[in-house]
Design an enzyme around this catalytic site. Structure first.
Site, short mmCIF file in Angstrom:
data_model
loop_
_atom_site.label_atom_id
_atom_site.label_comp_id
_atom_site.label_asym_id
_atom_site.label_seq_id
_atom_site.Cartn_x
_atom_site.Cartn_y
_atom_site.Cartn_z
N CYS A 249 -22.59 -32.70 6.29
CA CYS A 249 -22.58 -34.06 6.87
C CYS A 249 -24.01 -34.38 7.29
O CYS A 249 -24.94 -33.68 6.90
CB CYS A 249 -21.59 -34.17 8.03
N THR A 250 -24.20 -35.41 8.08
CA THR A 250 -25.56 -35.86 8.41
C THR A 250 -26.32 -34.83 9.24
O THR A 250 -27.44 -34.45 8.91
CB THR A 250 -25.52 -37.19 9.18
#
Length: 572
Positions: A249-250
């Site tokens: 994810c980020t």
């Protein structure tokens, strides 16, 4: 990719102290999160109000002192934030203060005979992986203001995943180097699966690419992370049980809970990218397997490898595509969202003028019949829309299995029928020249700057006014819990729906809560209302659940300094 409202100059977007702080230097952004240690659970979970409010106040005072803007989520389980400043020194001072913050010394312990007389000191924010990046020279602060929110979870799962679950069942953390090597060795084989656990619009503009097959990582088709378990894990977990699962994810926070969700469903080998895409780009830049841009939750919208400190060696590799013409395009705007799910949509400049409204790929089949604004359509067009909506409803039978979809289509069908009846009765007239409008703020697209959606929205409407202008703003009208209200002078039917009930009577409800529209602001300019259903038919009342709370504006300040009220108080 920088983002600036089309209709605002830099001077118009700053307050008095901002004009002093902002210069042509880079602004620094820091991304961080931490799940608090289980040793503090007995204290934080037993007294969430006591500690959460004190932590929120502490953060507000610290950020204001350092002129930091951004978003912070606080819960008894942890903290999740992104902040910005016009100098890296201010960010470093914030980090230093946080790492030396000791919660027991700062706030003490509530008097409780069941608690031990002494609790071990706990530096709540030590061990955070602080991720810094640059906005680029000459760019304004990426956040319009500071918002600190107290929430139940820093990443929402509906309470299905706890911090203890992360400790007991979380996936294995791989450094960017280990993650890269694993992809090099096994990505593309049948026994390795790579999952992007971000939302669809984030995946659209940047994601990992299979170095062997050139295929993109799996996209779970999420609008919000809370859907990951029910819509993806429930259907795919059995297919992953004998495979090696890699996820990213980020910044890593969503993977902490996503890995638990898969492991609880029997997937044993689950690993996650430590530090997320951000740390990977710092190390590999555009030499790695991530293509495109990394979506960030501020007005920069997306960042390139160079913004994370890595050296750019190749031409940018775009992966985003326009939903209409399929040409490469990756510029996202808050004014271009799906009329159905309100997800951000990629639509290029060439295709934008040809569309009344926008629809994401999931709702491409709805684009001829599902519109927010019906004022430009005549009777024949509305009848066709109604027929197409009926056909779509037939595709999602039985309705009991597809409740949300069937309900959405049914509501739109009724909306079309209401408009059609108004045209046939001569109460309304089709306006072929009706302006194209933003789905979020309802303003014409010629006026909307794209800052009205989600985390780009300015939370404090009074920011930027001079003291003289603020003094001229009329005071809030008095309203308290229990006040009876109905649609007021600024009720926007396009945004809020009809002001009338099914029987034609004016809607009425009771104020359940009065609070600030923008967290951290002292002004109570927002109300939560529960509408009365006693005016509905007996059958509807019998099947109806208690009315959900709806949030409305209560005297927020518009651009021209006028108070805006969605509701008005009425006497019994």
């Amino acid at each position: 990719m920088a983002f600036r409202p089309q209709n605002a100059s830099p001077a118009a977007m700053t307050t008095d102290h901002d004009s002093v702080l902002l210069d042509k230097q880079n602004s620094t952004v820091v991304l961080f999160y931490k799940y608090f240690p289980p040793s503090l659970f007995p204290l934080l979970n037993k007294y969430p109000d006591f500690y959460e409010k004190k932590l929120a106040q502490h953060q507000k005072e610290l950020c204001n002192k350092l002129y930091l803007k951004g978003r912070i989520l606080l819960a008894s389980e942890g903290v999740n934030g992104t902040l910005s400043a016009n100098s890296s020194e201010r960010v470093r001072e914030y980090i230093s203060t946080m790492e030396n913050f000791e919660i027991i010394e700062a706030f003490g312990i509530p008097d409780d005979e069941h608690l031990p007389n002494s609790v071990e000191a706990e530096f709540l924010f030590r061990g955070i992986d602080w991720k810094e990046s640059s906005t680029g020279r000459g760019i304004l602060e990426p956040f319009p203001d500071l918002k600190i929110s107290i929430v139940k979870e820093i990443i929402s799962t509906g309470g299905s995943v706890s911090v203890q679950d992360i400790v007991d069942h979380g996936g294995k953390h791989l450094t960017p180097q280990q993650f890269h090597e694993t992809l090099s060795q096994g990505f593309g084989s049948d026994d390795v699966v790579l999952i992007d656990v971000r939302n669809t619009f984030e995946h659209d503009i940047g994601h990992f690419i299979n170095p062997r097959t050139e295929k993109a990582a799996l996209n779970p088709q999420m609008v919000t992370f809370s859907h990951f378990d029910a819509t993806f894990c429930a259907k795919q977990a059995d297919n992953f049980k004998d495979k090696k699962v890699l996820m990213y994810c980020t910044g890593g926070i969503r993977c902490e809970k996503a890995s638990v969700m898969l492991k609880k469903r029997g997937v044993k080998d689950v690993s996650q990218l430590q530090g997320g895409i951000h740390r990977y780009l710092e190390e590999f830049g555009d030499r790695g397997y991530f293509h495109g841009r990394n979506f960030v939750f501020d007005q920069r919208i997306a960042i390139q490898p160079s913004d994370c400190g890595s050296e750019v060696t190749q031409v940018e590799r775009k992966v985003g595509k326009c939903v209409e013409c399929e040409n490469h395009y990756d510029e996202i705007s808050g004014s271009r969202i799906c009329s159905v799910c309100r997800d951000l949509v990629l639509v290029c400049e060439k295709c934008q003028p040809n569309l009344r409204e926008y629809h994401c790929r999931r709702h491409a089949a709805w684009k001829n019949c599902y519109f927010t604004f019906l004022d430009s359509f005549d009777e024949s067009e509305l009848r066709l829309q109604g027929q197409l909506l009926e056909n779509l409803r037939g595709m999602y039978l039985p309705a009991s299995v597809n409740k949300n979809v069937s309900k959405t289509l049914s509501r739109q069908f009724e909306k079309v029928q209401d408009r059609l009846r108004s045209l046939e009765a001569g109460v309304a007239v089709a306006n072929r020249n009706a302006p194209r409008r933003c789905r979020t703020c309802m303003d014409p697209l010629t006026l909307c700057d794209g800052c009205c959606w989600g985390f780009w929205k300015t939370q404090n409407a009074k920011k930027g006014y001079t003291k003289l202008q603020l003094d001229a703003i009329e005071p809030l009208l008095p309203v308290v819990e229990g006040t009876l209200v109905e649609p007021g002078p600024h009720w926007n039917s396009l945004r809020l729906g009809s002001p009338r009930n099914k029987d034609g009577s004016i809607r009425r409800g009771e104020v359940q809560e009065v609070k600030s529209w923008a967290a951290g602001d002292n002004e109570r300019d927002c109300v939560a209302v529960r509408w009365d259903i006693t005016c509905y038919s007996k059958q509807i009342r019998k099947n109806a659940k208690p009315g959900q709370l709806q949030i409305y504006r209560w005297g927020i300040v518009a651009i021209d300094g006028q108070r805006l009220y969605d509701l008005k108080a009425v006497s019994v």
